[in-house]
Write a protein that holds these residues in place. Structure first.
Motif, PDB file in Angstrom:
ATOM      1  N   GLU A 110       2.827 -19.564  23.870  1.00  0.00           N
ATOM      2  CA  GLU A 110       1.508 -18.946  24.030  1.00  0.00           C
ATOM      3  C   GLU A 110       1.117 -18.094  22.835  1.00  0.00           C
ATOM      4  OE1 GLU A 110       2.082 -16.818  27.634  1.00  0.00           O
ATOM      5  OE2 GLU A 110       2.156 -18.646  28.875  1.00  0.00           O
ATOM      6  N   GLY A 111       1.994 -18.015  21.823  1.00  0.00           N
ATOM      7  CA  GLY A 111       1.673 -17.289  20.601  1.00  0.00           C
ATOM      8  C   GLY A 111       1.879 -15.795  20.663  1.00  0.00           C
ATOM      9  N   GLN A 112       2.681 -15.326  21.627  1.00  0.00           N
ATOM     10  CA  GLN A 112       2.859 -13.884  21.787  1.00  0.00           C
ATOM     11  C   GLN A 112       3.850 -13.279  20.798  1.00  0.00           C
ATOM     12  OE1 GLN A 112       3.531 -12.748  25.890  1.00  0.00           O
ATOM     13  NE2 GLN A 112       2.149 -14.345  26.645  1.00  0.00           N
ATOM     14  N   LYS A 130       4.371 -17.793  15.948  1.00  0.00           N
ATOM     15  CA  LYS A 130       2.987 -18.150  16.266  1.00  0.00           C
ATOM     16  C   LYS A 130       2.564 -19.432  15.557  1.00  0.00           C
ATOM     17  CE  LYS A 130      -1.603 -16.177  16.780  1.00  0.00           C
ATOM     18  NZ  LYS A 130      -2.427 -14.946  16.707  1.00  0.00           N
ATOM     19  N   GLU A 131       2.898 -19.570  14.278  1.00  0.00           N
ATOM     20  CA  GLU A 131       2.492 -20.761  13.539  1.00  0.00           C
ATOM     21  C   GLU A 131       3.285 -21.993  13.974  1.00  0.00           C
ATOM     22  OE1 GLU A 131       0.609 -23.435  11.141  1.00  0.00           O
ATOM     23  OE2 GLU A 131      -0.020 -21.457  11.800  1.00  0.00           O
ATOM     24  N   VAL A 132       4.534 -21.798  14.359  1.00  0.00           N
ATOM     25  CA  VAL A 132       5.342 -22.921  14.844  1.00  0.00           C
ATOM     26  C   VAL A 132       4.675 -23.567  16.060  1.00  0.00           C
ATOM     27  CG1 VAL A 132       7.569 -23.594  15.827  1.00  0.00           C
ATOM     28  CG2 VAL A 132       7.476 -21.893  13.990  1.00  0.00           C
ATOM     29  N   PHE A 133       4.073 -22.737  16.911  1.00  0.00           N
ATOM     30  CA  PHE A 133       3.455 -23.238  18.137  1.00  0.00           C
ATOM     31  C   PHE A 133       1.937 -23.310  18.056  1.00  0.00           C
ATOM     32  CE2 PHE A 133       7.621 -21.696  19.618  1.00  0.00           C
ATOM     33  CZ  PHE A 133       8.063 -22.840  20.251  1.00  0.00           C
ATOM     34  N   ALA A 134       1.374 -23.211  16.847  1.00  0.00           N
ATOM     35  CA  ALA A 134      -0.068 -23.387  16.690  1.00  0.00           C
ATOM     36  C   ALA A 134      -0.469 -24.781  17.165  1.00  0.00           C
ATOM     37  CB  ALA A 134      -0.468 -23.198  15.231  1.00  0.00           C
ATOM     38  N   ARG A 135      -1.578 -24.876  17.902  1.00  0.00           N
ATOM     39  CA  ARG A 135      -2.098 -26.138  18.434  1.00  0.00           C
ATOM     40  C   ARG A 135      -1.115 -26.773  19.436  1.00  0.00           C
ATOM     41  NH1 ARG A 135      -4.074 -30.244  14.208  1.00  0.00           N
ATOM     42  NH2 ARG A 135      -5.386 -30.884  15.971  1.00  0.00           N
ATOM     43  N   TYR A 136      -0.375 -25.936  20.122  1.00  0.00           N
ATOM     44  CA  TYR A 136       0.661 -26.411  21.042  1.00  0.00           C
ATOM     45  C   TYR A 136       0.101 -27.379  22.087  1.00  0.00           C
ATOM     46  CZ  TYR A 136       4.425 -26.171  24.556  1.00  0.00           C
ATOM     47  OH  TYR A 136       5.406 -26.475  25.469  1.00  0.00           O
ATOM     48  N   GLU A 137      -1.010 -27.004  22.719  1.00  0.00           N
ATOM     49  CA  GLU A 137      -1.571 -27.868  23.756  1.00  0.00           C
ATOM     50  C   GLU A 137      -2.015 -29.204  23.174  1.00  0.00           C
ATOM     51  OE1 GLU A 137      -1.550 -27.365  27.003  1.00  0.00           O
ATOM     52  OE2 GLU A 137      -0.577 -25.415  26.756  1.00  0.00           O
ATOM     53  N   ALA A 138      -2.603 -29.172  21.975  1.00  0.00           N
ATOM     54  CA  ALA A 138      -3.030 -30.418  21.332  1.00  0.00           C
ATOM     55  C   ALA A 138      -1.834 -31.303  20.995  1.00  0.00           C
ATOM     56  CB  ALA A 138      -3.831 -30.105  20.063  1.00  0.00           C
ATOM     57  N   ILE A 139      -0.730 -30.686  20.612  1.00  0.00           N
ATOM     58  CA  ILE A 139       0.498 -31.438  20.316  1.00  0.00           C
ATOM     59  C   ILE A 139       1.005 -32.143  21.567  1.00  0.00           C
ATOM     60  CG2 ILE A 139       2.946 -31.167  19.709  1.00  0.00           C
ATOM     61  CD1 ILE A 139       1.980 -28.873  17.791  1.00  0.00           C
ATOM     62  N   LEU A 140       1.081 -31.401  22.668  1.00  0.00           N
ATOM     63  CA  LEU A 140       1.535 -32.018  23.916  1.00  0.00           C
ATOM     64  C   LEU A 140       0.580 -33.128  24.355  1.00  0.00           C
ATOM     65  CD1 LEU A 140       2.808 -29.079  26.157  1.00  0.00           C
ATOM     66  CD2 LEU A 140       3.959 -30.262  24.291  1.00  0.00           C
TER      67      LEU A 140
END
Length: 217
Positions: free
Chosen positions: A21-23, A28-38
């Motif tokens: 969730e970027g907390q 934060k950058e590792v998980f940027a666009r996480y939902e789009a990746i999934l």
């Protein structure tokens, strides 16, 4: 895949969703666009899906909502516990890893997110060979993971993390087995896959490999 990271998986389980969730500023950058990746992994999958590294169940949930039949593999007991709290009763999540697992004979797509880097390059090659034997022609492997274009890009990323004071991120980058695109491309080609790489943030690429023939098997 050995058991060298199991303690880390147990440690990360409770905090993992806060990371995605970027907390945590380090990741934060590792998980940027996480939902789009999934979402991309789900869109490129089909049929009966074998998922490695279920983690806390975020991808599994999306796959099920999209109508996929999912057979999950996860080495961490704590991750499995959290995932089962999110997912419908009866969802199949078994103990295992990329190289040691039991799976149904009829698998169309093999997926994973943020996990394949826990294998050495030699182990990655063994895994791809095994998946090539498991999949029929037209079957797919869809992985989202941190990969680098070349060694210079990897070294620069480590140095940038250190310069920002992101010591945990730098330690992860140096401890785990992040590979290079040309190496992974060669591995897939050797076992009859055509592969494409799509970048989603500074760290993560979605790797889509389609099995074309029995070449190399």
């Amino acid at each position: 895949m050995g058991t060298e990271f199991n303690d880390l998986f147990e440690e990360w389980a409770e905090a993992y969703d806060s990371f995605v969730e970027g907390q945590d500023p380090e990741y934060k950058e590792v998980f940027a666009r996480y939902e789009a990746i999934l979402d991309r992994v789900v869109q490129q999958s089909f049929g009966n899906v074998l998922e490695f590294g279920v983690g806390t169940g975020n991808l599994t949930k999306k796959l099920l909502v999209s109508g996929r039949n999912v057979y999950g593999i996860e080495p961490s007991r704590e991750m499995r516990r959290i995932a089962k709290q999110k997912l419908p009763v009866g969802t199949s999540i078994r103990e295992g890893d990329f190289l040691s697992f039991a799976a149904p004979a009829d698998i169309d797509t093999i997926v994973s997110t943020y996990a394949f880097h826990h294998l050495t390059d030699e182990e990655k090659r063994l895994a791809i060979e095994k998946y090539g034997q498991l999949l029929r022609e037209g079957g797919k492997i869809v992985f989202a993971d941190t990969i680098f274009t070349d060694r210079e890009a990897y070294d620069k990323t480590v140095q940038t993390a250190l310069a920002k004071g992101f010591t945990n991120l730098a330690a992860d980058l140096q401890r785990e087995y992040y590979t290079l695109i040309p190496i992974m491309e060669s591995m897939f080609a050797d076992y009859g896959f055509t592969v494409t790489f799509t970048r989603y943030n500074h760290f993560v690429w979605v790797v889509e490999a389609v099995k074309n023939s029995e070449r190399g098997i």
